[in-house]
Design a protein around this motif. Structure first.
Motif, PDB file in Angstrom:
ATOM      1  N   LEU A 174      -4.528   6.160  -8.373  1.00 60.22           N
ATOM      2  CA  LEU A 174      -4.051   6.269  -9.760  1.00 60.22           C
ATOM      3  C   LEU A 174      -4.965   5.497 -10.714  1.00 60.22           C
ATOM      4  N   ALA A 175      -5.124   4.193 -10.441  1.00 63.00           N
ATOM      5  CA  ALA A 175      -5.764   3.305 -11.422  1.00 63.00           C
ATOM      6  C   ALA A 175      -7.261   3.538 -11.530  1.00 63.00           C
ATOM      7  N   GLY A 176      -7.867   4.134 -10.522  1.00 65.03           N
ATOM      8  CA  GLY A 176      -9.305   4.372 -10.580  1.00 65.03           C
ATOM      9  C   GLY A 176      -9.699   5.138 -11.828  1.00 65.03           C
ATOM     10  N   GLY A 191      -4.239  -0.964  -8.217  1.00 63.94           N
ATOM     11  CA  GLY A 191      -3.132  -0.231  -8.832  1.00 63.94           C
ATOM     12  C   GLY A 191      -2.161   0.295  -7.796  1.00 63.94           C
ATOM     13  N   THR A 192      -1.340  -0.580  -7.231  1.00 67.21           N
ATOM     14  CA  THR A 192      -0.385  -0.119  -6.208  1.00 67.21           C
ATOM     15  C   THR A 192       0.633   0.822  -6.849  1.00 67.21           C
ATOM     16  N   THR A 193       1.236   1.655  -6.014  1.00 66.97           N
ATOM     17  CA  THR A 193       2.159   2.672  -6.521  1.00 66.97           C
ATOM     18  C   THR A 193       3.381   2.035  -7.169  1.00 66.97           C
ATOM     19  N   THR A 194       3.933   1.004  -6.529  1.00 70.52           N
ATOM     20  CA  THR A 194       5.171   0.433  -7.022  1.00 70.52           C
ATOM     21  C   THR A 194       4.993  -0.267  -8.366  1.00 70.52           C
ATOM     22  N   SER A 195       3.969  -1.124  -8.474  1.00 73.48           N
ATOM     23  CA  SER A 195       3.891  -1.970  -9.673  1.00 73.48           C
ATOM     24  C   SER A 195       2.495  -2.038 -10.278  1.00 73.48           C
ATOM     25  N   SER A 243       0.859  -1.192   0.000  1.00 71.93           N
ATOM     26  CA  SER A 243       0.000   0.000   0.000  1.00 71.93           C
ATOM     27  C   SER A 243       0.892   1.237   0.000  1.00 71.93           C
ATOM     28  N   HIS A 244       0.301   2.321  -0.474  1.00 72.38           N
ATOM     29  CA  HIS A 244       0.998   3.604  -0.517  1.00 72.38           C
ATOM     30  C   HIS A 244       1.285   4.080   0.913  1.00 72.38           C
ATOM     31  N   SER A 245       2.360   4.834   1.070  1.00 69.19           N
ATOM     32  CA  SER A 245       2.739   5.319   2.406  1.00 69.19           C
ATOM     33  C   SER A 245       1.622   6.125   3.067  1.00 69.19           C
ATOM     34  N   SER A 246       0.739   6.712   2.240  1.00 64.93           N
ATOM     35  CA  SER A 246      -0.346   7.518   2.812  1.00 64.93           C
ATOM     36  C   SER A 246      -1.304   6.663   3.646  1.00 64.93           C
TER      37      SER A 246
END
Ligand SMILES: *Cc1c(COP(=O)(O)O)cnc(C)c1O
Length: 434
Positions: A269-271, A239-243, A183-186
């Motif tokens: 992002l992916a939404g 849509g995880t940030t890394t991959s 998951s994103h750091s947020s």
């Protein structure tokens, strides 16, 4: 020296738009990453503010000489860093408009057009994403804030509104939040801000495609339950940030439902891709979630910042985030009063000012007066009350019957007010004809 007058504003705004258009047109010729060393920009800024305002053309020159070289360019065609944050020229104009209006959407009354525009736009976006009409959205600044809201909603649902008592300091059950390792750091930050504490944030293992493993989630929940802790929320990512991994939402939703967890989906992002029907398999199971975040400021051309936060239970969000529920009642009363005023041609009258949460109305069909009007009033209000769909009280005001709509029940929301108004109109306007 006075501040800029409106005619100077007009002229300089044109100059600024030209500057921005040139900047955008020439952006591909610039280095993508800023070619400055730390402190370079700082060294070119005066230590103290100018005594007099600088002429605008000097400021534009500083934009060229000091600011633009100190930027890494997200709008550059060779920008492949972080994530897309495309701000279309049309969106820049939207920002101009918004800033130019200088309105503050603190509440419905503070800017009715903003509140209602936001409602319609978030509905449009929901439909474009292929989501059902069960979702209602609000605009936030960032996904970080949206995810924080989701975890606050989760916390308050799990604790039956602990915030109205001692919050998490009352030493209730230990609440646990589950997140993907990716998951994103947020998400972590939101869990910390919402008061869960790092010890109660569980990073769940992923599979070979870097997607959260539902079996690992189940196991973590079982372990926490066995230890007497209370599973509270799961944040899944589309849509995880890394991959750009896709967590299996349908399986996660089934687990969330089984254990009573709030399920938040981070689609920051992916939404955006879900406006394409052929992409929607990626968030199969999304309807089983409680909240979603999508950032149009990433991949839909909206200038930073514009984050959409959707929930299936808007009243819960209002109850968690409302600073003063009575202000909500006042706003709803004003909305209803506006509806009544707008229906003047159909015979509706506001029969008293509306300073608080009570709206006094009468339906006065042409030709009805005196006791006949009273009979009409009592007939339609009785019809509404008898239907069981809403309850209103008639009262004498100035010797004539009128009907009071008194708002303020804890769970009353805009939809309820719209419904009672529709019921009033149906009863009175139907009865008035007969
Ligand atoms: C970019 C991103 C975020 C953070 O978005 P902000 O709007 O900057 O807070 C969160 N989650 C995912 C998956 C992201 O791609």
């Amino acid at each position: 020296m006075s501040s800029m007058d409106i005619e100077e504003f007009r002229a300089q705004a044109h100059a600024l738009v030209d500057w921005i258009a040139d900047f955008r047109a020439g952006i591909a010729a610039r280095p993508v990453q800023a070619q400055v060393e730390p402190g370079d920009v700082l060294a070119r800024l005066p230590l103290s503010p100018p005594d007099e305002p600088e002429p605008f053309d000097v400021i534009l020159r500083d934009l060229d000489d000091v600011i633009a070289p100190g930027l890494s360019h997200f709008q550059h065609p060779s920008f492949f860093g972080y994530f897309p944050a495309n701000s279309l020229p049309s969106s820049v104009l939207g920002d101009f408009m918004s800033t130019g209006l200088g309105a503050l959407g603190l509440s419905w009354q503070s800017a009715p057009a903003l509140a209602e525009f936001e409602e319609r736009m978030t509905d449009w976006m929901r439909d474009l994403f292929g989501l059902s009409t069960a979702w209602q959205g609000v605009i936030q600044d960032t996904a970080s804030t949206s995810t924080l809201l989701a975890l606050l909603c989760a916390r308050e649902r799990a604790t039956n509104f602990s915030m109205a008592r001692g919050g998490l300091q009352d030493g209730g059950e230990k609440l646990v939040v589950y997140v993907s390792k990716y998951s994103h750091s947020s998400v972590d930050k939101a869990a910390l801000l919402a008061g869960f504490g790092r010890d109660y944030v569980r990073p769940i293992d992923v599979d070979e495609q870097f997607a959260l493993r539902p079996d690992a989630l189940e196991a973590a929940i079982a372990a926490d339950r066995a230890a007497g802790r209370k599973p509270c929320a799961i944040v899944a990512t589309t849509g995880t940030t890394t991959s750009t991994a896709l967590d299996p939402l349908a399986a996660i939703a089934a687990t969330a439902q089984r254990h009573g967890l709030w399920m938040h989906v981070d689609g920051a992002l992916a939404g955006s891709a879900m406006i394409l029907p052929e992409c929607r398999w990626m968030w199969d199971g999304i309807e089983g979630a409680d909240s979603i975040v999508v950032n149009p400021h990433k991949w839909l051309g909206a200038a930073f910042d514009c984050s959409l936060f959707y929930v299936r239970d808007p009243q819960h969000l209002v109850r968690v985030m409302g600073t003063n529920p009575r202000r909500r009642d006042l706003a709803l009363a004003q909305e209803l009063a506006a509806e009544v005023s707008a229906a003047h041609a159909a015979g509706w009258r506001l029969v008293a000012p509306v300073p608080l949460q009570t709206v006094c109305v009468r339906h006065e069909p042409p030709g009805l007066a005196g006791e006949a009007l009273d009979a009409h009033t009592l007939r339609w209000v009785e019809q509404v009350n008898a239907s069981g769909s809403a309850y209103l009280t008639p009262a004498l005001l100035g010797g004539r019957w009128m009907v009071r709509v008194s708002l303020g029940a804890l769970d009353t929301g805009p939809a309820d007010v719209r419904a009672v108004w529709a019921a009033m109109r149906a009863a009175a306007e139907g009865a008035g004809a007969g």
